[in-house]
Design a protein around this motif. Structure first.
Motif, short mmCIF file in Angstrom:
data_model
loop_
_atom_site.label_atom_id
_atom_site.label_comp_id
_atom_site.label_asym_id
_atom_site.label_seq_id
_atom_site.Cartn_x
_atom_site.Cartn_y
_atom_site.Cartn_z
N LEU A 217 -19.50 3.12 -15.02
CA LEU A 217 -19.17 2.01 -14.12
C LEU A 217 -17.72 2.11 -13.66
O LEU A 217 -17.43 1.92 -12.47
N GLY A 218 -16.81 2.41 -14.58
CA GLY A 218 -15.41 2.55 -14.20
C GLY A 218 -15.21 3.67 -13.19
O GLY A 218 -14.43 3.54 -12.24
N GLU A 219 -15.93 4.75 -13.38
CA GLU A 219 -15.84 5.89 -12.46
C GLU A 219 -16.35 5.52 -11.07
O GLU A 219 -15.74 5.87 -10.05
N ARG A 220 -17.46 4.79 -11.02
CA ARG A 220 -18.02 4.38 -9.73
C ARG A 220 -17.12 3.38 -9.02
O ARG A 220 -16.97 3.43 -7.79
N LEU A 221 -16.52 2.48 -9.78
CA LEU A 221 -15.61 1.51 -9.18
C LEU A 221 -14.39 2.20 -8.59
O LEU A 221 -13.94 1.85 -7.49
N LEU A 222 -13.85 3.18 -9.30
CA LEU A 222 -12.70 3.92 -8.78
C LEU A 222 -13.07 4.72 -7.54
O LEU A 222 -12.26 4.84 -6.61
N ASP A 223 -14.27 5.26 -7.53
CA ASP A 223 -14.72 6.01 -6.35
C ASP A 223 -14.78 5.08 -5.14
O ASP A 223 -14.32 5.44 -4.05
N TYR A 224 -15.33 3.89 -5.34
CA TYR A 224 -15.40 2.92 -4.24
C TYR A 224 -14.00 2.48 -3.82
O TYR A 224 -13.71 2.34 -2.63
N TYR A 225 -13.14 2.28 -4.80
CA TYR A 225 -11.77 1.85 -4.52
C TYR A 225 -11.05 2.89 -3.66
O TYR A 225 -10.40 2.55 -2.66
N CYS A 226 -11.16 4.15 -4.05
CA CYS A 226 -10.49 5.22 -3.30
C CYS A 226 -11.12 5.42 -1.92
O CYS A 226 -10.42 5.70 -0.95
N ARG A 227 -12.43 5.25 -1.85
CA ARG A 227 -13.14 5.45 -0.58
C ARG A 227 -12.75 4.39 0.44
O ARG A 227 -12.71 4.67 1.65
N THR A 228 -12.48 3.19 -0.01
CA THR A 228 -12.18 2.09 0.91
C THR A 228 -10.69 1.79 1.06
O THR A 228 -10.31 0.94 1.85
N ALA A 229 -9.85 2.49 0.30
CA ALA A 229 -8.41 2.18 0.29
C ALA A 229 -7.79 2.30 1.68
O ALA A 229 -6.99 1.45 2.09
N SER A 230 -8.14 3.35 2.41
CA SER A 230 -7.54 3.55 3.73
C SER A 230 -8.00 2.49 4.73
O SER A 230 -7.31 2.22 5.72
N LYS A 231 -9.15 1.87 4.48
CA LYS A 231 -9.65 0.82 5.37
C LYS A 231 -9.00 -0.52 5.03
O LYS A 231 -8.76 -1.34 5.92
N VAL A 232 -8.73 -0.73 3.76
CA VAL A 232 -8.08 -1.97 3.33
C VAL A 232 -6.60 -1.95 3.71
O VAL A 232 -6.04 -2.96 4.16
N TYR A 233 -5.96 -0.81 3.54
CA TYR A 233 -4.54 -0.67 3.89
C TYR A 233 -4.42 0.23 5.13
O TYR A 233 -4.69 -0.19 6.22
N ASP A 234 -4.02 1.46 4.93
CA ASP A 234 -4.00 2.44 6.02
C ASP A 234 -4.04 3.83 5.40
O ASP A 234 -4.02 3.97 4.17
N SER A 235 -4.07 4.85 6.21
CA SER A 235 -4.24 6.21 5.71
C SER A 235 -3.07 6.70 4.87
O SER A 235 -3.21 7.65 4.10
N SER A 236 -1.91 6.05 4.99
CA SER A 236 -0.74 6.50 4.23
C SER A 236 -0.90 6.31 2.73
O SER A 236 -0.14 6.88 1.95
N ILE A 237 -1.89 5.52 2.32
CA ILE A 237 -2.10 5.29 0.89
C ILE A 237 -2.84 6.45 0.24
O ILE A 237 -2.85 6.59 -0.99
N GLU A 238 -3.42 7.32 1.05
CA GLU A 238 -4.24 8.41 0.52
C GLU A 238 -3.39 9.63 0.13
O GLU A 238 -3.58 10.73 0.63
N ILE A 239 -2.48 9.40 -0.80
CA ILE A 239 -1.67 10.49 -1.32
C ILE A 239 -2.29 10.99 -2.63
O ILE A 239 -3.32 10.47 -3.08
N PHE A 240 -1.67 11.99 -3.25
CA PHE A 240 -2.29 12.60 -4.41
C PHE A 240 -2.48 11.62 -5.57
O PHE A 240 -3.46 11.70 -6.31
#
Length: 267
Positions: free
Chosen positions: A165-188
């Protein structure tokens, strides 16, 4: 350098592929100019001991507490007014924690980058959600809840289901991060979160593989040194002295003891 979620192919690197890229990087590097191949700049002697990536872990103290949380809070501050920031600061300063948790929020959330790791740990695991509930916009708050729950599940998982469950939540979090904020958050540092679930399966909860315990030990060891001269020698001297003078437990042979109890008439 950005690591867009859309570019993930979920093909894990292998030890051999890492070494191949490292050797190629060494060949392409000339003089003081380093050339990275697939993000790798060269060889390391450590890889004669460790196998990459299974034996190399992400330290959640640095990845989560000292990197992502301060970065996240910095983004929040841009959409919070002064009254909200002041109220959040007051709530953090008034926190009353158990006696074994000595954490004081001395700095404002506006300078969360100055927080110690233990402050960010307390924030993401326990107090962040209830404190931010009335201040963040619904979208940002909902997104943070997902992150907080994921880290909490992987921090000390009780079952395989917790890890999944934790793994799936993090996957969703990372997948939607650029939509919630912007693409600059997608760093390493964001991309690395995708590997935490696999890491926990191999090495145990994040709480058991972080640098928190190591940092505590360093603080204890540093007490053996005074001033800034010959620090290592001072630590070695006092550690050696403590080891040589430390009393060792031993057991007396039973037949060598005298019974001095009054019942046996001994004085």
């Amino acid at each position: 350098m950005l690591y867009p979620y859309s570019n993930n192919d979920y093909t894990a690197r292998t030890h051999d592929s890492y070494l191949k890229s490292a050797r190629e990087a060494v060949k392409k590097s000339k003089g003081h100019k380093e050339v990275a191949v697939n993000g790798i700049k060269g060889l390391s002697y450590l890889f004669e001991i460790f196998r990459y990536p299974d034996q190399i872990i992400y330290d959640y103290m640095h990845l989560v507490c000292l990197c992502h949380i301060p970065s996240l809070i910095s983004r929040w501050c841009s959409c919070l007014n002064k009254l909200s920031i002041l109220d959040i600061d007051k709530k953090l300063q008034r926190l009353r924690t158990p006696h074994n948790i000595k954490v004081a929020f001395l700095e404002s959330i506006k300078v969360a980058s100055l927080w110690k790791a233990k402050n960010s740990r307390l924030f993401v695991l326990y107090v962040g959600v209830p404190i931010m509930v009335n201040h963040l916009p619904t979208l940002l708050f909902s997104h943070f809840i997902i992150y907080s729950l994921a880290i909490k599940l992987l921090h000390a998982p009780q079952s395989k289901e917790d890890i999944l469950l934790g793994e799936r939540l993090l996957d969703y979090y990372c997948r939607t991060a650029s939509k919630v904020y912007d693409s600059s958050i997608e760093i390493f540092s964001l991309h690395a979160h995708l590997h935490l679930g696999h890491q926990v399966r191999l090495h145990g909860g994040l709480a058991h593989t972080s640098a928190f315990s190591f940092e505590s030990a360093v603080r204890y060891i540093k007490k053996n040194a005074h001033g800034s001269t010959n620090v290592a020698s001072q630590i070695a001297y006092w550690n050696n002295l403590r080891c040589t003078t430390q009393m060792k437990k031993f057991n007396l042979v039973t037949n060598s003891l005298m019974d001095v109890s009054e019942e046996n008439g001994n004085i």
